[in-house]
Design a protein around this motif. Sequence first.
Motif, mmCIF file in Angstrom:
data_model
loop_
_atom_site.group_PDB
_atom_site.id
_atom_site.type_symbol
_atom_site.label_atom_id
_atom_site.label_comp_id
_atom_site.label_asym_id
_atom_site.label_seq_id
_atom_site.Cartn_x
_atom_site.Cartn_y
_atom_site.Cartn_z
ATOM 1 N N PHE A 131 40.056 107.520 62.021
ATOM 2 C CA PHE A 131 39.764 106.287 61.294
ATOM 3 C C PHE A 131 38.904 106.489 60.053
ATOM 4 O O PHE A 131 38.630 105.538 59.335
ATOM 5 C CB PHE A 131 39.050 105.287 62.221
ATOM 6 C CG PHE A 131 39.837 104.935 63.439
ATOM 7 C CD1 PHE A 131 40.969 104.150 63.350
ATOM 8 C CD2 PHE A 131 39.464 105.408 64.698
ATOM 9 C CE1 PHE A 131 41.704 103.824 64.471
ATOM 10 C CE2 PHE A 131 40.194 105.087 65.826
ATOM 11 C CZ PHE A 131 41.322 104.292 65.707
ATOM 12 N N ALA A 132 38.478 107.718 59.814
ATOM 13 C CA ALA A 132 37.607 108.012 58.675
ATOM 14 C C ALA A 132 36.370 107.110 58.682
ATOM 15 O O ALA A 132 35.955 106.576 57.662
ATOM 16 C CB ALA A 132 38.362 107.864 57.354
ATOM 17 N N ILE A 133 35.776 106.935 59.874
ATOM 18 C CA ILE A 133 34.561 106.129 59.993
ATOM 19 C C ILE A 133 33.463 106.959 60.633
ATOM 20 O O ILE A 133 33.725 107.908 61.376
ATOM 21 C CB ILE A 133 34.783 104.837 60.806
ATOM 22 C CG1 ILE A 133 35.225 105.163 62.230
ATOM 23 C CG2 ILE A 133 35.765 103.920 60.113
ATOM 24 C CD1 ILE A 133 35.332 103.930 63.129
ATOM 25 N N THR A 134 32.242 106.604 60.319
ATOM 26 C CA THR A 134 31.092 107.278 60.900
ATOM 27 C C THR A 134 30.692 106.585 62.196
ATOM 28 O O THR A 134 30.970 105.399 62.381
ATOM 29 C CB THR A 134 29.908 107.255 59.924
ATOM 30 O OG1 THR A 134 29.638 105.893 59.568
ATOM 31 C CG2 THR A 134 30.219 108.045 58.669
ATOM 32 N N MET A 163 38.555 116.144 53.666
ATOM 33 C CA MET A 163 37.200 116.387 54.165
ATOM 34 C C MET A 163 37.128 117.634 55.034
ATOM 35 O O MET A 163 36.123 118.349 55.032
ATOM 36 C CB MET A 163 36.707 115.165 54.929
ATOM 37 C CG MET A 163 36.369 113.976 54.032
ATOM 38 S SD MET A 163 34.995 114.324 52.901
ATOM 39 C CE MET A 163 33.598 114.244 54.019
ATOM 40 N N GLU A 164 38.183 117.888 55.779
ATOM 41 C CA GLU A 164 38.217 119.130 56.569
ATOM 42 C C GLU A 164 38.196 120.347 55.652
ATOM 43 O O GLU A 164 37.461 121.310 55.891
ATOM 44 C CB GLU A 164 39.466 119.136 57.442
ATOM 45 C CG GLU A 164 39.568 120.359 58.335
ATOM 46 C CD GLU A 164 40.804 120.341 59.236
ATOM 47 O OE1 GLU A 164 41.050 121.367 59.914
ATOM 48 O OE2 GLU A 164 41.523 119.321 59.241
ATOM 49 N N TYR A 174 27.770 113.219 55.509
ATOM 50 C CA TYR A 174 26.918 112.055 55.286
ATOM 51 C C TYR A 174 27.663 110.739 55.476
ATOM 52 O O TYR A 174 27.110 109.765 55.969
ATOM 53 C CB TYR A 174 26.325 112.131 53.868
ATOM 54 C CG TYR A 174 25.419 110.980 53.525
ATOM 55 C CD1 TYR A 174 24.213 110.806 54.193
ATOM 56 C CD2 TYR A 174 25.774 110.076 52.528
ATOM 57 C CE1 TYR A 174 23.371 109.756 53.872
ATOM 58 C CE2 TYR A 174 24.933 109.017 52.212
ATOM 59 C CZ TYR A 174 23.740 108.865 52.883
ATOM 60 O OH TYR A 174 22.911 107.811 52.577
ATOM 61 N N SER A 175 28.918 110.718 55.088
ATOM 62 C CA SER A 175 29.741 109.518 55.244
ATOM 63 C C SER A 175 31.189 109.956 55.395
ATOM 64 O O SER A 175 31.477 111.152 55.484
ATOM 65 C CB SER A 175 29.587 108.586 54.031
ATOM 66 O OG SER A 175 30.265 109.118 52.903
ATOM 67 N N VAL A 176 32.094 108.991 55.412
ATOM 68 C CA VAL A 176 33.504 109.342 55.611
ATOM 69 C C VAL A 176 34.048 110.198 54.481
ATOM 70 O O VAL A 176 35.040 110.913 54.652
ATOM 71 C CB VAL A 176 34.372 108.071 55.764
ATOM 72 C CG1 VAL A 176 33.998 107.327 57.025
ATOM 73 C CG2 VAL A 176 34.267 107.166 54.548
#
Length: 405
Positions: free
Chosen positions: A240-243, A332-333, A352-354
Motif C-alpha cells: 500500500f506504500a503506507i507507513t 523504493m526497494e 522516513y516515509s512512503v
Amino acid sequence: MNAGTNASDIYVNMLGEFSIKIGSKAVSDRNNQAKKPWILLEYLITFRNRSISQSELIELIWGSDDSTNPGGALKTLMFRSRQLLTPLDYPVQQLIIQQRGAYSWNPELSTMVDIDLFEAFSNKGLDSDLDTSQQITYCLKALQLYKGDFLAKSAWESWVIPISTYYHTLYQKVAHHVIQLLLARQDYIQIVEICQKATRIDPFDENLHYDLILALYRTGKQHAALEHYNYTIDMLYSEFAITPSEHLKSLYKEIRDTARGVTTDLSVIQDSLEEEDPSLGAYCCEYSVFKDIYRLESRAIERSGDSIYLCLLTLTDSDGIMLASNFLNKGMEALGDAICSSLRRGDAYSRYSVSQYMVLLPTATYEDGVLVLKRIIQDFHRLYTRKNILVNYSLQTIRAGKTPT
C-alpha cells in the motif's frame, strides 16, 4: 446410500472450499477444473429456499451470450452438475429437483450449511446481553467455522461478491470483538492463535497484526513480536506504500526497550547486541532507532566538532509528483539497495516515509556529501532503469543539541 435413507446429515461447506458431504461420502471443488457445473451447484444451494427459473440460471451461466438452444445447454449442464454428486451415493435426481420448469436444491432434505451456523454463532457472540464467557464461546465457534471467504474459487462471480463481503465483514467484527474480550482477560495465548489465523485470511488488517504483535510480546516472545512487526511494516510498504501507524510504532518501541532480561554475563549481553545478519553495506534501521542515533551523534559533535550531515532522498516522477504504488514500491526497494551499497558499514539510514529515505553522513564538507548522494542516485538508476523517475536530495549539517521532530 439408497433412496430410503434419511439424508438429514447433509453438510455443505461454503467458507473457503466448497464441498458437500452425506454421511461418510463427500465431493468438493478442490481438484476439479469444470467450473460451470460447480457454479450451478453453488447457486442452487446458496438460494436453496426458492425455486430458480431456467431463464435465471441461463443468465447466471451464460449472461448475454447468444445461444441457439439455451434450454438444451442448461439441461446438459444440469446433467453434468448432477454427475458431480454421484460419489455421494444418493439419488442425484432427489438432490436437485425440477418442478414446473424451475430447479431447486431439494427443500425436503435437511441440509446444514456452514454459513448458516457461522452467522448464528456470530450473532450470539456479538450479543452484549450474554455474559462474557458465552460471547467468547460463540465467537470462537464462529471463527473455527470460517476457513476462508465465501466460495473462494468463485470470488469474482458478480452474485458471490456481495455475499462474500457480508460474511467477511462479519468475520472481522467477530475477530476484533473476541480479541477485545480476551485482552480484558489477558488471555494472550488464545489471542495469538486467533490472530495467526485471522492475518492469513485478512492479511492487510493492521489492527490484527497489532494485536498479534502485542500478544506475542505479552507471552514473552519478544523476538517473534519484533519479527512480525518487521514483516508487517514491509507488507504495508510494499502493498500500500503506507507507513505504520503511530499506534504500531509505539508498540514497537515498547517491545524494543524491554526485550532484554537480567544477566551478569557480559559475553551474553555482547552476543545479544551484535547484528544477527550483518550486511556488507550501510546500517538500515527503523526510524525510531534512527532518531536515537541522530541524537547520539548530535551530542558527540558538541565535543568533537566534526561535521555530520542529515540527508533526505525523495523519489518522484519527472513532474515532482508521487509515483503510482507499483512503481513506487519497486523504486523504493532499488533506492534502499543503492543507499546500502553506496555507503560505508558505519553509516545509518532509515525509511522516513512512503517515498523518502533519511541518511546520516559523516563527511568533511557539503560538497563531499553531494558527491556521495550523486553516487547513490547513479547506482539507483543503474538498478532501476525507468526513465521518468527522479531522486531529489537535500542535506544540512546536524546541529549540536538539536533533534528532529
